[in-house]
Design a protein around this motif. Sequence first.
Motif, PDB file in Angstrom:
ATOM      1  N   MET A   1       0.979  -1.663  -0.160  1.00  0.00           N
ATOM      2  CA  MET A   1      -0.464   0.022   0.736  1.00  0.00           C
ATOM      3  C   MET A   1       0.669   1.333   0.379  1.00  0.00           C
ATOM      4  SD  MET A   1      -3.122   1.066   3.107  1.00  0.00           S
ATOM      5  CE  MET A   1      -1.546   1.578   4.310  1.00  0.00           C
ATOM      6  N   ARG A   2       0.830   2.303  -0.553  1.00  0.00           N
ATOM      7  CA  ARG A   2       1.522   3.769  -0.803  1.00  0.00           C
ATOM      8  C   ARG A   2      -0.043   4.589  -0.724  1.00  0.00           C
ATOM      9  NH1 ARG A   2       4.825   3.686  -6.234  1.00  0.00           N
ATOM     10  NH2 ARG A   2       6.126   5.674  -4.803  1.00  0.00           N
ATOM     11  N   ARG A   6       0.398  13.543   0.471  1.00  0.00           N
ATOM     12  CA  ARG A   6       0.030  13.777   1.454  1.00  0.00           C
ATOM     13  C   ARG A   6      -1.169  14.022   2.342  1.00  0.00           C
ATOM     14  NH1 ARG A   6       5.522  15.659   0.442  1.00  0.00           N
ATOM     15  NH2 ARG A   6       7.135  15.092   1.618  1.00  0.00           N
ATOM     16  N   GLU A   7      -1.936  14.485   1.182  1.00  0.00           N
ATOM     17  CA  GLU A   7      -3.298  15.085   1.511  1.00  0.00           C
ATOM     18  C   GLU A   7      -4.265  13.695   2.310  1.00  0.00           C
ATOM     19  OE1 GLU A   7      -7.550  16.792  -0.255  1.00  0.00           O
ATOM     20  OE2 GLU A   7      -5.585  17.446  -0.915  1.00  0.00           O
ATOM     21  N   ASP A   8      -3.963  12.747   0.836  1.00  0.00           N
ATOM     22  CA  ASP A   8      -4.446  10.828   1.095  1.00  0.00           C
ATOM     23  C   ASP A   8      -3.630  10.615   2.884  1.00  0.00           C
ATOM     24  OD1 ASP A   8      -5.712   8.643   0.165  1.00  0.00           O
ATOM     25  OD2 ASP A   8      -3.552   8.373  -0.550  1.00  0.00           O
ATOM     26  N   ALA A   9      -2.555  10.879   2.734  1.00  0.00           N
ATOM     27  CA  ALA A   9      -1.844  10.161   4.081  1.00  0.00           C
ATOM     28  C   ALA A   9      -2.481  11.004   5.643  1.00  0.00           C
ATOM     29  CB  ALA A   9      -0.348  10.277   4.025  1.00  0.00           C
ATOM     30  N   MET A 175       0.551   2.637   8.806  1.00  0.00           N
ATOM     31  CA  MET A 175       1.818   1.118   8.032  1.00  0.00           C
ATOM     32  C   MET A 175       2.383   1.095   8.862  1.00  0.00           C
ATOM     33  SD  MET A 175       1.512   1.954   3.687  1.00  0.00           S
ATOM     34  CE  MET A 175       2.291   2.972   3.433  1.00  0.00           C
ATOM     35  N   THR A 176       3.905  -0.271   8.759  1.00  0.00           N
ATOM     36  CA  THR A 176       4.879  -0.131   9.175  1.00  0.00           C
ATOM     37  C   THR A 176       5.682  -1.351   8.466  1.00  0.00           C
ATOM     38  OG1 THR A 176       4.146  -2.076  11.152  1.00  0.00           O
ATOM     39  CG2 THR A 176       4.337   0.328  11.907  1.00  0.00           C
ATOM     40  N   PRO A 177       5.644  -0.631   6.770  1.00  0.00           N
ATOM     41  CA  PRO A 177       6.507  -1.758   6.358  1.00  0.00           C
ATOM     42  C   PRO A 177       7.983  -2.868   6.868  1.00  0.00           C
ATOM     43  CG  PRO A 177       6.100   0.533   4.834  1.00  0.00           C
ATOM     44  CD  PRO A 177       6.234   0.605   6.542  1.00  0.00           C
ATOM     45  N   LYS A 178       7.342  -3.926   6.213  1.00  0.00           N
ATOM     46  CA  LYS A 178       8.550  -4.430   6.431  1.00  0.00           C
ATOM     47  C   LYS A 178       8.597  -4.998   4.906  1.00  0.00           C
ATOM     48  CE  LYS A 178       7.041  -6.466  10.960  1.00  0.00           C
ATOM     49  NZ  LYS A 178       6.353  -7.203  11.374  1.00  0.00           N
ATOM     50  N   PRO A 179      10.530  -4.854   4.828  1.00  0.00           N
ATOM     51  CA  PRO A 179      11.617  -3.929   5.499  1.00  0.00           C
ATOM     52  C   PRO A 179      10.835  -2.643   5.214  1.00  0.00           C
ATOM     53  CG  PRO A 179      12.623  -4.435   3.053  1.00  0.00           C
ATOM     54  CD  PRO A 179      11.112  -5.528   3.350  1.00  0.00           C
ATOM     55  N   PHE A 180      11.551  -1.614   5.804  1.00  0.00           N
ATOM     56  CA  PHE A 180      11.676  -0.461   5.462  1.00  0.00           C
ATOM     57  C   PHE A 180      12.504  -0.075   5.057  1.00  0.00           C
ATOM     58  CE2 PHE A 180      11.622   4.117   6.916  1.00  0.00           C
ATOM     59  CZ  PHE A 180      10.119   4.283   7.390  1.00  0.00           C
ATOM     60  N   GLY A 181      11.920   0.622   4.045  1.00  0.00           N
ATOM     61  CA  GLY A 181      13.237   1.830   3.523  1.00  0.00           C
ATOM     62  C   GLY A 181      13.460   3.273   3.997  1.00  0.00           C
ATOM     63  N   SER A 182      12.568   4.045   3.100  1.00  0.00           N
ATOM     64  CA  SER A 182      12.315   5.657   3.426  1.00  0.00           C
ATOM     65  C   SER A 182      10.643   6.014   3.805  1.00  0.00           C
ATOM     66  CB  SER A 182      13.176   5.966   2.624  1.00  0.00           C
ATOM     67  OG  SER A 182      12.742   6.481   1.158  1.00  0.00           O
ATOM     68  N   LYS A 188       3.390   8.278  -3.373  1.00  0.00           N
ATOM     69  CA  LYS A 188       3.577   7.821  -5.064  1.00  0.00           C
ATOM     70  C   LYS A 188       4.089   9.590  -5.684  1.00  0.00           C
ATOM     71  CE  LYS A 188      -0.268   4.599  -6.055  1.00  0.00           C
ATOM     72  NZ  LYS A 188      -1.465   4.804  -6.294  1.00  0.00           N
ATOM     73  N   ASP A 189       3.783  10.584  -4.454  1.00  0.00           N
ATOM     74  CA  ASP A 189       4.086  11.733  -5.026  1.00  0.00           C
ATOM     75  C   ASP A 189       4.892  12.380  -3.532  1.00  0.00           C
ATOM     76  OD1 ASP A 189       4.420  15.020  -4.798  1.00  0.00           O
ATOM     77  OD2 ASP A 189       1.907  15.198  -5.799  1.00  0.00           O
ATOM     78  N   PHE A 190       5.646  12.470  -3.237  1.00  0.00           N
ATOM     79  CA  PHE A 190       6.435  12.808  -2.233  1.00  0.00           C
ATOM     80  C   PHE A 190       7.231  14.188  -2.701  1.00  0.00           C
ATOM     81  CE2 PHE A 190       9.729  12.370   1.200  1.00  0.00           C
ATOM     82  CZ  PHE A 190       8.756  12.513   1.963  1.00  0.00           C
ATOM     83  N   SER A 191       6.428  14.933  -3.607  1.00  0.00           N
ATOM     84  CA  SER A 191       7.573  16.097  -3.875  1.00  0.00           C
ATOM     85  C   SER A 191       7.466  17.344  -2.424  1.00  0.00           C
ATOM     86  CB  SER A 191       6.713  17.214  -4.919  1.00  0.00           C
ATOM     87  OG  SER A 191       5.754  17.154  -4.207  1.00  0.00           O
TER      88      SER A 191
END
Length: 204
Positions: A1-2, A6-9, A175-182, A188-191
């Motif tokens: 899941m992504r 930031r508004e969606d988050a 969410m706590t992804p495994k493995p956690f990258g960054s 999808k949009d992290f501008s």
Amino acid sequence: MRFRDREDAGQRLADLLDHYRGHSDVVVLALPRGGVPVARVVADRLEAPMDLLLVRKLGVPGREELAMGAIADGDIVLNQDVVRHVEPHEVERVIQREREELRRRNEAYGRTPLEVEGRTVIVVDDGLATGATMRASVQALAQRKPGKVVVAVPTAPEHTVDEFAEIVDEVVCVMTPKPFGSVGQAYKDFSQTTDGEVRRLLTR
């Protein structure tokens, strides 16, 4: 899941914080700049006032993405495991630079800090990695004597969530992804969020 952005988050995070909706003692504090769009959505959903908690990461010279600590409201938190590999004069240089940036931002945003003593404070960022920035924020916030501190983020490593559960009243994480990258990998949009956007969201 992504997350789409930031508004969606912020929408997904607000779903998990809905039990605070309409409580008159709730204040939402955002960590600039990336935490502000997330926090704006949360504050609107919870019908709560929003302010900033100004904080800056202390990046290792030449490897700025690696945090050796953070500074917030004059309170400095250092990661000793990282700092011991950096020359003391370099550490001090970074601290002075980030202290000046905090002063500049405080003036640029032209804000009047909200009163938080005795209130439930929800501290929001767009995600945690090492947690150094949030840790400095929470320590600085403690000096203002909040009644309850909630750390709320869209994404973080599980071990970081566990660490914060030991030092604040509540941790909320989508969410706590495994493995956690960054943190950025969860979006999808992290501008980059601009100062102008921060000012707009603060006055909305």
